[in-house]
Design an enzyme around this catalytic site. Structure first.
Site, PDB file in Angstrom:
ATOM      1  N   LYS A  22      53.635  35.540  69.019  1.00 52.53           N
ATOM      2  CA  LYS A  22      52.343  35.274  69.696  1.00 52.53           C
ATOM      3  C   LYS A  22      51.381  36.428  69.404  1.00 52.53           C
ATOM      4  O   LYS A  22      50.237  36.213  69.014  1.00 52.53           O
ATOM      5  CB  LYS A  22      52.557  35.179  71.198  1.00 52.53           C
ATOM      6  CG  LYS A  22      51.276  35.242  72.025  1.00 52.53           C
ATOM      7  CD  LYS A  22      51.503  35.118  73.510  1.00 52.53           C
ATOM      8  CE  LYS A  22      51.882  36.396  74.173  1.00 52.53           C
ATOM      9  NZ  LYS A  22      50.766  37.310  74.490  1.00 52.53           N
ATOM     10  N   ASN A  23      51.871  37.661  69.531  1.00 52.38           N
ATOM     11  CA  ASN A  23      50.970  38.814  69.438  1.00 52.38           C
ATOM     12  C   ASN A  23      50.620  39.193  68.013  1.00 52.38           C
ATOM     13  O   ASN A  23      49.749  40.029  67.792  1.00 52.38           O
ATOM     14  CB  ASN A  23      51.560  40.000  70.206  1.00 52.38           C
ATOM     15  CG  ASN A  23      51.518  39.749  71.702  1.00 52.38           C
ATOM     16  OD1 ASN A  23      50.898  38.790  72.152  1.00 52.38           O
ATOM     17  ND2 ASN A  23      52.208  40.573  72.459  1.00 52.38           N
ATOM     18  N   CYS A 121      43.798  41.800  84.493  1.00 55.68           N
ATOM     19  CA  CYS A 121      44.771  40.742  84.767  1.00 55.68           C
ATOM     20  C   CYS A 121      45.800  41.336  85.723  1.00 55.68           C
ATOM     21  O   CYS A 121      45.649  42.466  86.184  1.00 55.68           O
ATOM     22  CB  CYS A 121      45.433  40.281  83.465  1.00 55.68           C
ATOM     23  SG  CYS A 121      46.491  41.532  82.761  1.00 55.68           S
ATOM     24  N   ARG A 126      42.908  46.658  82.185  1.00 50.59           N
ATOM     25  CA  ARG A 126      42.777  46.293  80.770  1.00 50.59           C
ATOM     26  C   ARG A 126      41.385  46.626  80.212  1.00 50.59           C
ATOM     27  O   ARG A 126      40.636  45.778  79.759  1.00 50.59           O
ATOM     28  CB  ARG A 126      43.077  44.810  80.569  1.00 50.59           C
ATOM     29  CG  ARG A 126      44.328  44.288  81.225  1.00 50.59           C
ATOM     30  CD  ARG A 126      45.615  44.867  80.683  1.00 50.59           C
ATOM     31  NE  ARG A 126      45.913  44.504  79.323  1.00 50.59           N
ATOM     32  CZ  ARG A 126      46.542  43.376  78.969  1.00 50.59           C
ATOM     33  NH1 ARG A 126      46.871  42.509  79.888  1.00 50.59           N
ATOM     34  NH2 ARG A 126      46.801  43.114  77.699  1.00 50.59           N
ATOM     35  N   ASP A 311      56.683  45.031  76.984  1.00 50.57           N
ATOM     36  CA  ASP A 311      56.787  43.574  77.153  1.00 50.57           C
ATOM     37  C   ASP A 311      58.208  43.109  77.423  1.00 50.57           C
ATOM     38  O   ASP A 311      58.415  41.917  77.681  1.00 50.57           O
ATOM     39  CB  ASP A 311      56.248  42.849  75.907  1.00 50.57           C
ATOM     40  CG  ASP A 311      54.749  43.030  75.764  1.00 50.57           C
ATOM     41  OD1 ASP A 311      54.215  42.748  74.688  1.00 50.57           O
ATOM     42  OD2 ASP A 311      54.114  43.497  76.739  1.00 50.57           O
ATOM     43  N   ARG A 403      52.396  30.349  78.441  1.00 56.02           N
ATOM     44  CA  ARG A 403      51.443  31.088  77.596  1.00 56.02           C
ATOM     45  C   ARG A 403      52.166  31.749  76.420  1.00 56.02           C
ATOM     46  O   ARG A 403      51.611  31.948  75.365  1.00 56.02           O
ATOM     47  CB  ARG A 403      50.763  32.186  78.420  1.00 56.02           C
ATOM     48  CG  ARG A 403      49.686  31.727  79.368  1.00 56.02           C
ATOM     49  CD  ARG A 403      48.945  32.910  79.925  1.00 56.02           C
ATOM     50  NE  ARG A 403      48.696  33.875  78.862  1.00 56.02           N
ATOM     51  CZ  ARG A 403      48.738  35.202  79.003  1.00 56.02           C
ATOM     52  NH1 ARG A 403      49.010  35.721  80.193  1.00 56.02           N
ATOM     53  NH2 ARG A 403      48.506  36.015  77.995  1.00 56.02           N
TER      54      ARG A 403
END
Ligand code: EPZ
Length: 424
Positions: A22-23, A121, A126, A311, A403
């Site tokens: 994803k990243n 978030c 952030r 993460d 997500r």
């Protein structure tokens, strides 16, 4: 709306194919803005994050065709013949804060970008100050008005030496993408060395960008006048790999992760071995197996790559909540990344917080409970806890999970987990 219901206590056995990262996918998709030529990207995972990002790119003028409707991944052809809109509006950016990654490419391609501030978030405020200061160093004029970033460089961007005050993955991505079309040489000192940044850099190089030093303390970019058509395959998702490896740890089973590579996982694998998990690397997968009934406690601090990834912090904490002793987990990257702690405590975990340190005293068993997902990685740590807990765990607000984890319920169920989605 949905919730996920899990009846825990069963070890997992089976194979799971790891998705594309994803990243990596998000900044690599953004590269399509840098050229009017076609960019074919393979291995893009089907996630709400990638869906929202494609929606944003399309609104800016990127033509997108998905030529592989396979269950697992997408082969996308993107082409921005013309940028029809320079504004990334709040209603799109609020869905996906990584939308800030269109700022650098839009500015480099058209000399103008208006991007909503992404806002904070669950895990932190952030800020994007490092992104903005870097673009100013490349000659952009940047201002913030009414919650929007206004950036312009009517005469184009110029190469410069940029020293990051702290490591930022997103700021490195934005600066890298902006500098490939800047006039002259750009040096980025103290950049992020994350594998996803190396993947982004390799995609840009496949498009004709001139970049040296990816993964080191200094990246040097020689600006070019234009980029060419290219096709690129995003790397495997190392965080998804770590998550499923930790699922094996907490349930006591054995899972083969197809497509996983040892490369880029070393600090994680060292921790995994120290808690008592074995792994075997094959030419197409990594097999993870818990050998004994004991999980050993551990002391871990999250750090920028190559350190232990933030993460995977929440997922590791779920596993350590049933370890045989006291673990110390320090979160050094984000200021509020312990949202999973109160939910794990509701499942019987014994965790005390002292600032950015979590003291996790292992308990014999977790108990099923009604819990709430708060952010992507905190949510998946609750799935891991539910897989090990006795009785039933019900997790609400599961949209957070979709997500970043493609087919996670189906993947775990095919390995023997009693897990299902329930419409509510
Ligand atoms: C990327 O976020 C990832 N997201 C995050 O993954 C990951 O946790 C993070 O990097 C760290 O590895 C994507 O790649 C889409 P940072 P990013 O800029 O770029 C501060 C997930 O779960 N900072 O490296 O936003 C910031 O507040 C997500 O997949 C500034 O102060 O992270 C943080 O404390 C979550 N000013 C630290 O730096 C800035 O301008 C690292 O943030 C930028 C960041």
């Amino acid at each position: 709306m949905e919730k996920i219901s899990i009846s825990g206590g069963k070890p997992l056995f089976g194979k799971i194919r790891v998705s594309g990262s994803k990243n990596s996918s998000l900044p690599i998709l953004s590269c399509s803005l840098l050229t009017d030529k076609k960019l074919t990207i393979k291995g893009v995972p089907k996630l709400t994050d990638t869906f929202f990002f494609l929606e944003l790119l399309s609104s800016l003028g990127v033509n997108i065709s998905n030529i592989n409707k396979s269950l697992r991944s997408q082969k996308l052809i993107l082409q921005a013949k013309n940028i029809v809109n320079n504004k990334a509006p709040y209603d799109l950016v609020k869905k996906m804060r990584a939308s800030i990654l269109v700022l650098g490419p839009l500015l480099a391609r058209t000399g103008k970008a208006i991007v909503s501030l992404p806002g904070g978030c669950a895990i932190g405020t952030r800020p994007v100050d490092i992104h903005l200061k870097s673009l100013e160093k490349l000659g952009a004029v940047v201002s913030i008005e009414d919650g929007y970033i206004y950036a312009s460089a009517p005469k184009g961007l110029r190469g410069n030496k940029i020293v990051f005050p702290k490591i930022s993955v997103g700021a490195t991505a934005n600066t890298l993408m902006a500098s490939v079309l800047a006039k002259g040489i750009t040096e980025i000192v103290n950049p992020a060395k994350e594998p996803e940044i190396i993947d982004l850099g390799n995609c840009l190089k496949s498009m004709g960008a001139k970049i040296d030093g990816l993964g080191t303390n200094k990246i040097v970019i020689q600006g070019v006048s234009s980029l060419k058509e290219s096709a690129y395959h995003v790397m495997y998702d190392r965080i998804e790999t770590g998550t499923y490896a930790l699922a094996t740890a907490i349930t006591g089973g054995e899972i083969e992760l197809l497509g996983a590579k040892k490369e880029f996982l070393n600090s994680f694998l060292n921790v995994l071995e120290s808690i008592g998990i074995k792994y075997f690397v094959t030419d197409k997968s990594i097999i993870f197996k818990r050998n004994s009934n004991i999980l050993y406690p551990v002391e871990v601090t999250t750090e920028p790559y190559p350190g232990f990834p933030t993460d995977l912090q929440a997922q590791l904490m779920a596993v350590m909540s049933i370890a045989n002793g006291v673990s110390l987990i320090t979160e050094n990257i984000f200021e509020n990344r312990f949202m999973h702690v109160p939910e794990l405590i509701r499942m019987g975990a014994n965790i005390k917080l002292k600032g950015n340190l979590a003291i996790v005293e292992g308990v014999k068993k977790l108990k099923g409970a009604e819990v709430m997902a708060t952010d992507l990685r905190a949510s998946v740590s609750l799935i891991l806890a539910g897989l090990a807990a006795e009785e039933e765990t019900n997790i609400g607000r599961v949209y957070h999970i979709y997500r970043g984890y493609q087919n996670i319920v189906e993947n775990l169920r095919q390995c023997g987990a009693m897990i299902k989605r329930i419409k509510i």
